[in-house]
Design a protein around this motif. Sequence first.
Motif, short mmCIF file in Angstrom:
data_model
loop_
_atom_site.label_atom_id
_atom_site.label_comp_id
_atom_site.label_asym_id
_atom_site.label_seq_id
_atom_site.Cartn_x
_atom_site.Cartn_y
_atom_site.Cartn_z
N THR A 33 0.90 -1.08 -0.15
CA THR A 33 -0.02 -0.13 0.21
C THR A 33 0.81 1.22 -0.08
O THR A 33 1.99 1.26 0.76
N LEU A 34 0.67 2.19 -0.97
CA LEU A 34 1.26 3.31 -1.02
C LEU A 34 0.37 4.47 -0.60
O LEU A 34 -0.59 4.74 -1.12
N ASP A 35 1.02 5.32 0.57
CA ASP A 35 -0.18 6.14 1.08
C ASP A 35 0.60 7.45 1.59
O ASP A 35 0.83 7.64 2.65
N TYR A 104 9.86 -11.13 -11.95
CA TYR A 104 9.90 -12.01 -10.76
C TYR A 104 9.81 -13.55 -11.28
O TYR A 104 10.59 -14.29 -10.59
N MET A 105 8.88 -13.95 -12.26
CA MET A 105 9.04 -15.25 -12.31
C MET A 105 10.12 -15.69 -13.26
O MET A 105 10.57 -16.94 -13.00
N ILE A 106 10.94 -14.87 -14.03
CA ILE A 106 12.12 -15.38 -14.57
C ILE A 106 13.15 -15.53 -13.67
O ILE A 106 13.81 -16.61 -13.55
N ARG A 141 8.47 -2.82 -9.71
CA ARG A 141 8.83 -4.21 -9.17
C ARG A 141 8.80 -4.19 -7.71
O ARG A 141 8.60 -5.24 -7.03
N LYS A 142 9.46 -3.20 -7.03
CA LYS A 142 9.54 -3.04 -5.84
C LYS A 142 8.25 -3.20 -4.66
O LYS A 142 8.15 -4.19 -3.90
N VAL A 149 6.10 -10.74 -0.85
CA VAL A 149 6.67 -11.20 0.35
C VAL A 149 5.61 -10.89 1.53
O VAL A 149 5.63 -11.79 2.64
N ASP A 150 4.79 -10.08 1.52
CA ASP A 150 3.56 -9.74 2.59
C ASP A 150 2.59 -10.93 2.35
O ASP A 150 1.81 -10.97 3.24
#
Length: 340
Positions: A33-35, A104-106, A141-142, A149-150
């Motif tokens: 979440t970006l806030d 990410y999949m690669i 990507r970040k 990860v969450d």
Amino acid sequence: MKRAQAYGYTGMIPCGTRDQITDVPGIKVGHCTLDHENIHTGVTVILPPGDIYQNPCIAACHVQNGFGKTAGLMQIEELGTLETPIALTNTLNVGRISDALVHYMIDTEAEKGIHITTLNPVVGECNDSSINDITKTACGRKELEQAIVDANETFKEGAVGAGRGTICYGLKGGIGSASRIVTISGKAYTFGILVQSNFGRTACLQFNGSPIGKKIAEEINHPAESDKGSIMMILATDCPLSARQLKRVCRRVPNGLARTGSYTGNGSGEVVIGFSIANRLSRTKDLMNLQVLPDNVLDPVFLAASEMCEEAVYNSMLNAEATKKLDGSVCHALSEFLHA
């Protein structure tokens, strides 16, 4: 966590332990979440269990109204498989999140010695530009990897992740979820759904059959005048279904939207993606045996799909708090007008 049942909602089929999509064994959901300042958006991921690339899930999709920019539906429609996690974000971030999911999949498969040369990343979206400065395309990507990860079996609903800036029926929308346990021939199967709600005309809102939207529209200063904005609906199950049968289930999911008052307006994109973890395919086997239920036992599944969608929309709104739009006006919360 607020649930629609506490506010009087009733369904015919029992829900799972969490009443979330993660009641389906092995499914995980995560948010980033970006806030800050004018950035109020994010990424939400739905992770099937196991190696989704090496062992794709049977999948299907259904587009009720194509006012949307979702990536990956064409191959799901053609092959009936899902080979990546599903990511949700805002409209102008689909490209960046699609690219991030590819890399990410690669990287993930490379760690196992697998070299990927083709991939179908699946990314859904809603337009959150009333609350978020969408032109900043703040998710990449970040943010995708932070959501991964969450990812967990328990997750927040409401104005989080991809639902941080969404609006539903002129009130605050967001991420919502629900589940149902369907018993067929003595065996229990779990169905779960996750929605990113961003649609609806205020005056049309119904809650558990009650037309509460008309009164709410009179009370708030900036009601939604039309049904626009879109909704992503992700369905998961451990029930053994073919891609054709999953398509049939996906087509019933928007019946739940109609129960909440939606008439599928011109500017609202309604997209359903469904997958089953029961039948996993293989990239290495020459022959695969799949089990499927007969079509004549699917009626309770169709009912469950409709009920889950309706409840998940309510849960997305009930878990979201009032917030300010970019123009300074208030986007109220549904809980302000209901009593538990």
